[in-house]
Structures are given as C-alpha cells and as structure tokens.
Design a protein around this motif. Sequence first.
Motif, PDB file in Angstrom:
ATOM      1  N   PHE A  21     -29.463 -49.689 -21.585  1.00 27.66           N
ATOM      2  CA  PHE A  21     -28.276 -48.943 -21.988  1.00 27.66           C
ATOM      3  C   PHE A  21     -27.337 -49.775 -22.851  1.00 27.66           C
ATOM      4  CE2 PHE A  21     -29.644 -46.273 -18.450  1.00 27.66           C
ATOM      5  CZ  PHE A  21     -29.571 -45.036 -19.068  1.00 27.66           C
ATOM      6  N   GLY A  22     -27.430 -51.078 -22.769  1.00 26.15           N
ATOM      7  CA  GLY A  22     -26.551 -51.936 -23.552  1.00 26.15           C
ATOM      8  C   GLY A  22     -27.069 -52.208 -24.946  1.00 26.15           C
ATOM      9  N   CYS A  23     -28.387 -52.339 -25.103  1.00 30.16           N
ATOM     10  CA  CYS A  23     -28.972 -52.662 -26.410  1.00 30.16           C
ATOM     11  C   CYS A  23     -29.976 -51.610 -26.868  1.00 30.16           C
ATOM     12  CB  CYS A  23     -29.677 -54.013 -26.344  1.00 30.16           C
ATOM     13  SG  CYS A  23     -28.573 -55.388 -26.053  1.00 30.16           S
ATOM     14  N   GLY A  24     -30.860 -51.210 -25.994  1.00 30.99           N
ATOM     15  CA  GLY A  24     -31.931 -50.299 -26.375  1.00 30.99           C
ATOM     16  C   GLY A  24     -31.442 -48.917 -26.780  1.00 30.99           C
ATOM     17  N   PHE A  25     -30.558 -48.346 -26.000  1.00 29.55           N
ATOM     18  CA  PHE A  25     -30.056 -46.995 -26.272  1.00 29.55           C
ATOM     19  C   PHE A  25     -29.282 -46.933 -27.585  1.00 29.55           C
ATOM     20  CE2 PHE A  25     -27.165 -43.368 -25.313  1.00 29.55           C
ATOM     21  CZ  PHE A  25     -28.134 -42.401 -25.236  1.00 29.55           C
ATOM     22  N   PRO A  26     -28.355 -47.850 -27.863  1.00 29.61           N
ATOM     23  CA  PRO A  26     -27.673 -47.821 -29.164  1.00 29.61           C
ATOM     24  C   PRO A  26     -28.622 -48.023 -30.346  1.00 29.61           C
ATOM     25  CG  PRO A  26     -26.390 -49.110 -27.626  1.00 29.61           C
ATOM     26  CD  PRO A  26     -27.708 -48.811 -26.961  1.00 29.61           C
ATOM     27  N   VAL A  27     -29.673 -48.814 -30.162  1.00 29.25           N
ATOM     28  CA  VAL A  27     -30.644 -49.007 -31.239  1.00 29.25           C
ATOM     29  C   VAL A  27     -31.365 -47.695 -31.535  1.00 29.25           C
ATOM     30  CG1 VAL A  27     -32.838 -50.112 -31.819  1.00 29.25           C
ATOM     31  CG2 VAL A  27     -30.963 -51.472 -30.905  1.00 29.25           C
ATOM     32  N   VAL A  28     -31.768 -46.974 -30.504  1.00 29.49           N
ATOM     33  CA  VAL A  28     -32.451 -45.690 -30.690  1.00 29.49           C
ATOM     34  C   VAL A  28     -31.517 -44.689 -31.376  1.00 29.49           C
ATOM     35  CG1 VAL A  28     -33.444 -43.707 -29.465  1.00 29.49           C
ATOM     36  CG2 VAL A  28     -34.054 -46.038 -28.789  1.00 29.49           C
ATOM     37  N   ILE A  29     -30.276 -44.631 -30.947  1.00 25.11           N
ATOM     38  CA  ILE A  29     -29.301 -43.722 -31.559  1.00 25.11           C
ATOM     39  C   ILE A  29     -29.066 -44.111 -33.017  1.00 25.11           C
ATOM     40  CG2 ILE A  29     -26.895 -42.939 -31.489  1.00 25.11           C
ATOM     41  CD1 ILE A  29     -28.656 -41.752 -29.304  1.00 25.11           C
ATOM     42  N   GLY A  30     -28.933 -45.407 -33.290  1.00 30.75           N
ATOM     43  CA  GLY A  30     -28.734 -45.873 -34.666  1.00 30.75           C
ATOM     44  C   GLY A  30     -29.900 -45.525 -35.570  1.00 30.75           C
ATOM     45  N   LEU A  31     -31.121 -45.705 -35.080  1.00 31.42           N
ATOM     46  CA  LEU A  31     -32.300 -45.351 -35.873  1.00 31.42           C
ATOM     47  C   LEU A  31     -32.377 -43.849 -36.123  1.00 31.42           C
ATOM     48  CD1 LEU A  31     -35.015 -47.702 -34.354  1.00 31.42           C
ATOM     49  CD2 LEU A  31     -34.071 -47.782 -36.658  1.00 31.42           C
ATOM     50  N   ALA A  32     -32.015 -43.069 -35.135  1.00 33.61           N
ATOM     51  CA  ALA A  32     -32.044 -41.609 -35.302  1.00 33.61           C
ATOM     52  C   ALA A  32     -31.054 -41.175 -36.373  1.00 33.61           C
ATOM     53  CB  ALA A  32     -31.740 -40.925 -33.971  1.00 33.61           C
ATOM     54  N   PHE A  33     -29.824 -41.713 -36.329  1.00 36.27           N
ATOM     55  CA  PHE A  33     -28.823 -41.345 -37.324  1.00 36.27           C
ATOM     56  C   PHE A  33     -29.176 -41.884 -38.706  1.00 36.27           C
ATOM     57  CE2 PHE A  33     -26.015 -40.299 -33.750  1.00 36.27           C
ATOM     58  CZ  PHE A  33     -25.526 -39.086 -34.214  1.00 36.27           C
ATOM     59  N   ALA A  34     -29.783 -43.066 -38.789  1.00 39.64           N
ATOM     60  CA  ALA A  34     -30.204 -43.610 -40.079  1.00 39.64           C
ATOM     61  C   ALA A  34     -31.298 -42.738 -40.694  1.00 39.64           C
ATOM     62  CB  ALA A  34     -30.693 -45.043 -39.909  1.00 39.64           C
ATOM     63  N   THR A  35     -32.235 -42.281 -39.872  1.00 37.69           N
ATOM     64  CA  THR A  35     -33.298 -41.405 -40.361  1.00 37.69           C
ATOM     65  C   THR A  35     -32.730 -40.070 -40.826  1.00 37.69           C
ATOM     66  OG1 THR A  35     -34.842 -42.459 -38.841  1.00 37.69           O
ATOM     67  CG2 THR A  35     -35.492 -40.321 -39.755  1.00 37.69           C
TER      68      THR A  35
END
Length: 66
Positions: A21-35
Amino acid sequence: MGAVVKAGRRSDRASDVRWAFGCGFPVVIGLAFATLGTVVEIRLVAQAHVHCVGDLTLYDLAERCG
C-alpha cells in the motif's frame, strides 16, 4: 544485558502489506493514469490532425483529384 527481539513471520507479512500500500499501490495507480493519459493524447492529436489537414485516405484523394 539487553533483550533481543527476533522478527517473526508475522512482522514480515505486515511489512509486505505496508510495502504494497505504500509503494506498490501508488505505482499501479500511476501507471494506469499514465497509460490513460497517453491514449487520450494520441486520440486528441489524431483528431486535431484530421481537423486541420483533413482525412488523407486514398478514396478521399481520388475524389479530390478526379
């Protein structure tokens, strides 16, 4: 003299959850918004190209020239 505290399996799992929740979740959200942003940008550029230049298909060119 001092007490030694051994980390058990339970603390490892807690740190995994914190990492997720500290690193993995924000990375997934960031990749989704970048895509999503990339897809939107490609569509906007394509629409602007069609609006400014026109549709450059072979059928369209044949009608204009012939």
